[in-house]
Motif scaffolding. Sequence first.
Motif: not given
Length: 301
Positions: A281-295
């Motif tokens: 889940w930590r790997d997926a969380l990092g990806e979601a946070i990166a997507a949120l920052a990009a948005a």
Amino acid sequence: MTLRALQFGASGQLARELCDRAGERVEIKALSRADVDLMDTAAVARAIGAEPVLDLVINAAAYTAVDKAEDEPDLAYAINAWAPAAMAKACAERGAALVHISTDMVFSGAKAAAYVETDAPAPLHVYGASKLAGEQAVLAACDRAVVLRVSWLFSAYGQNFLQAMLRLAQSQPRLRVVADQRARPTASGDLAAFILDQAPRLAAAPAGAKEWGLLHFTNAGVTTRHEMAQAIFALAWPDRPPPEIEPIATRDFPTPARRALNAELDCSRLAQVFGVTPRPWRDALGEAIAALAAAQDRKVA
């Protein structure tokens, strides 16, 4: 050949992840609540019956206001139980497969170990009971349905724990987060990818195949809400100090709907049937946070 799917839900986190990730492999027609009133079971059935070609129906819509459901049981049951029941009946009549999303909240949390699909449900509140009723209605009405139970969904979209922590930290330097509730979080994007990857297999599987029935889907690794909050800020705020995150007990944060302390779902059947082991889940969380920052960067630009 492109697989054609009808999706109930268009704006929630899972619905948006499914639409974003579908590409050319699955043609998704997403219906919002403005398109189909989920309180109207006849309208739900008509939407499925009206599709000229239909391989798969995905129910990514739900009433998710866990605490508010205590005061709105009729609404919770209408959306979480009776609408899915109508979908399942219509799918059976059309010969279409159905993917329905459920929750760990059908369990009480009293078990010491992780819950498997065959454990007896015992929801603690109206929301959990409405979701359980939906599971049972779907599986009773459609013999080509899979019910996916998930925990602690998070994404760069919608309303979820990730979004709530980042929002609250903008105005509160000190956050109080429960530390005695544990689960295996689920990335909405990973769940969407699984559904889309398996869509051709589900569309082709006959009644009685091992794919159908209850299935648990979470990312790997167990955590608490407090630990997840710490991980969120470690990943989202690498260059600045995080807010103070005070661990508290569930009893010190009373809510209208009681929360289970153990929401761990065992995903062994997922690996046995589909050969899938979701990433940590930590790997997926990092990806979601990166997507949120990009948005957010796109909004500023």
